[in-house]
Enzyme design. Structure first.
Site, PDB file in Angstrom:
ATOM      1  N   HIS A 161      -3.793   2.555   4.664  1.00  0.00           N
ATOM      2  CA  HIS A 161      -4.162   3.382   3.518  1.00  0.00           C
ATOM      3  C   HIS A 161      -2.990   3.488   2.527  1.00  0.00           C
ATOM      4  O   HIS A 161      -3.143   3.185   1.337  1.00  0.00           O
ATOM      5  CB  HIS A 161      -4.564   4.777   4.016  1.00  0.00           C
ATOM      6  N   GLU A 162      -1.835   3.882   3.021  1.00  0.00           N
ATOM      7  CA  GLU A 162      -0.678   4.025   2.124  1.00  0.00           C
ATOM      8  C   GLU A 162      -0.263   2.659   1.590  1.00  0.00           C
ATOM      9  O   GLU A 162       0.177   2.548   0.446  1.00  0.00           O
ATOM     10  CB  GLU A 162       0.484   4.715   2.843  1.00  0.00           C
ATOM     11  N   HIS A 190      -2.267   2.051  -1.490  1.00  0.00           N
ATOM     12  CA  HIS A 190      -1.713   2.806  -2.624  1.00  0.00           C
ATOM     13  C   HIS A 190      -0.465   2.093  -3.164  1.00  0.00           C
ATOM     14  O   HIS A 190      -0.264   1.981  -4.369  1.00  0.00           O
ATOM     15  CB  HIS A 190      -1.287   4.206  -2.177  1.00  0.00           C
ATOM     16  N   GLU A 241      -7.080   6.021  -5.286  1.00  0.00           N
ATOM     17  CA  GLU A 241      -7.694   6.125  -3.963  1.00  0.00           C
ATOM     18  C   GLU A 241      -8.592   4.917  -3.674  1.00  0.00           C
ATOM     19  O   GLU A 241      -8.756   4.520  -2.524  1.00  0.00           O
ATOM     20  CB  GLU A 241      -8.468   7.447  -3.863  1.00  0.00           C
TER      21      GLU A 241
END
Ligand code: CO
Length: 502
Positions: free
Chosen positions: A261-262, A265, A291
């Site tokens: 997830h990070e 980003h 997101e």
């Protein structure tokens, strides 16, 4: 220096201060010794003051006026940059100094009260300061101004251009279609997942996470990964974008999903052009689009069968004691287990949106004044029963679970769902544009996916609005259909549902 060069220069100075704040904050979360926290708070507050003064300075205002008067000398890209800065500048001018101070004081008070209330599992300890906060936020809507709904004014902070009326339609679809779909899933046999909770050595997890980041295309020459209590991504400019993760030795999900997830980003932030440092063209469009980049990698890629065709053998070799007897398909199913739960941040990718739906309905009602803070816990618990079918046993696991409202962040929650819905629509388009995308992923080659995102999304920064970007890329505005189609196809397979008729 031309006017535009002076403008660029000013914005870069502001960016330098803001990114210095980011460096100190990153250090605070990952490295700072206990005794350093008081002086660090002071340093951060001093820099925040300097940044604020530069952002609202009369000099900048005069320069922006001159630029607008000479807009014919600017390129289209320069005009768009200036327009963004003007919008932000004008918005900041609307706040009186008294209001800013009052909001900042209430935020500290509210945050402290929330922490106490959560620890004591007692919403009534939080309610008085939250009431003050909601009152200030209602005032803020009037200060900023809006056309249709006061909540629009707050949404704009996180998702420029997004409207309450749009979200009403979107979340009505969530309520209608997703609630039904999750019910259908829950009528089928639950997938097994006990192997995810065996012992997974910390260092081995860490190394696996690094390999995945590398595979995604994260540039370790322009960033690094560290450990923090709450995983986050922070940028000091596109050539230094850092991620953090957390590792739980008894739950393999935590490191895996926070890392991917990070990483998503971070790829976005690393993808801004270095020459756009400090300019809107070198910043993210909105939280929803940010997101979308994390969710696309986490859910559409990371929780897909092709991704694990590429990576599962390696993972089995690292943790043979846990996974050698577990088939790839079982592993894939286990990471996509759907089950209603209490805590938003632990939710699966489908029931997650009910958590957001509840928050969206509640905060919109709070801002328009159709419910009051004293009714919050009750309303919360009723909606959890209605949408997720679960009883909320305590305030701490219910209405007090998130930090956002204590920070005054009303209008933030919907961007999480927007992110997933944009991600589904973008991924659908990527599959059309890239022949054999999923075969490439299954062979461990993430480059086609990476390049598509970089070319179509990352490099443009804020030059397009979320809606413009979406229409440019996919030919239409955000459409919930793509998320439902993705969900139906994926979960029909995982839960052996009857093929859908739509
Ligand atoms: Co995120």
């Amino acid at each position: 220096m031309t006017l535009y060069e002076q403008y660029t220069d000013k914005l870069r100075r502001i960016a330098d201060v803001n990114h210095s704040i980011a460096v100190l904050s990153w250090d605070q979360e990952t490295q700072l010794p206990t005794k350093g926290s008081a002086i660090r708070a002071q340093q951060l507050s001093t820099l925040a003051g300097i940044s604020y003064e530069l952002t609202v300075s009369k000099e900048l205002g005069d320069l922006l006026q001159q630029l607008q008067a000479n807009a014919n000398t600017l390129t289209e890209e320069q005009r768009r940059n200036v327009a963004h800065t003007v919008k932000l500048y004008n918005k900041k001018q609307k706040y009186s100094k008294e209001f800013v101070i009052e909001l900042s004081r209430t935020t500290s008070e509210c945050f402290q009260a929330w922490r106490k209330a959560k620890a004591a599992n007692d919403f009534s300890l939080f309610a008085p300061s939250l009431e003050k906060m909601v009152d200030l936020k209602r005032q803020e809507c009037e200060i900023i101004g809006y056309d249709d709904h006061p909540y629009d004014a707050l949404l704009d902070e996180y998702e420029a251009g997004e409207k309450t009326a749009n979200l009403n339609v979107l979340f009505a679809d969530v309520r209608r279609q997703l609630v039904e779909f999750v019910k259908e899933i829950s009528d089928h046999e639950q997938v097994a997942s006990d192997w995810m909770y065996k012992h997974y050595n910390k260092d081995k997890q860490w190394n696996f996470g690094l390999e995945i980041l590398k595979q995604m295309g994260y540039d370790f020459q322009a960033g690094r990964q560290d450990v923090s209590a709450h995983p986050f991504t922070t940028s000091f400019g596109s050539t230094d974008v850092r991620v953090t993760t957390r590792i739980n030795e008894n739950d393999f999900h935590e490191m895996l999903w926070s890392c991917i997830h990070e990483g998503g980003h971070a790829l976005y932030e690393q993808g801004f052009k270095t020459e756009n440092y400090g300019l809107p063209a070198g910043e993210a469009i909105s939280l929803g689009i940010h997101e979308s980049q994390s969710r696309l990698w986490e859910n559409n890629v990371g929780r897909s069968l092709p991704f694990w065709k590429a990576n599962y053998k390696n993972l089995q070799n690292i943790f043979p004691e846990n996974l050698n007897t577990i088939a790839l398909e079982s592993f894939y199913r286990s990471m996509n287990k759907v089950a209603p739960s209490l805590i938003r941040t632990n939710a699966d990718e489908l029931t997650y949106h009910f958590h957001i739906l509840v928050r969206f309905e509640i905060e919109k009602a709070l801002i328009e004044g159709s419910i009051e803070v004293k009714d919050l816990a009750n309303t919360w618990n009723q909606r959890y029963k209605e949408y997720l079918g679960i009883d909320v046993p305590s305030d701490a696991e219910g209405v007090l679970q998130d930090i956002h409202w204590s920070h005054g962040s009303f209008g933030y929650f919907p961007t999480y769902s927007l992110g997933s819905f944009y991600a589904a629509q973008f991924y659908h388009q990527a599959k059309q544009d890239i022949p054999n995308l999923e075969q490439a992923i299954a062979s461990g080659d993430m480059e086609p996916m990476f390049n598509w995102l970089r070319t179509n999304i990352h490099q443009h920064g804020k030059l397009f609005s979320a809606e413009e970007l979406c229409v440019r890329l996919t030919g239409e505005k955000l459409n919930f259909k793509y998320f439902m189609d993705y969900a139906r196809e994926k979960y029909a397979y995982i839960y052996n549902l009857a093929p859908s008729l739509s």
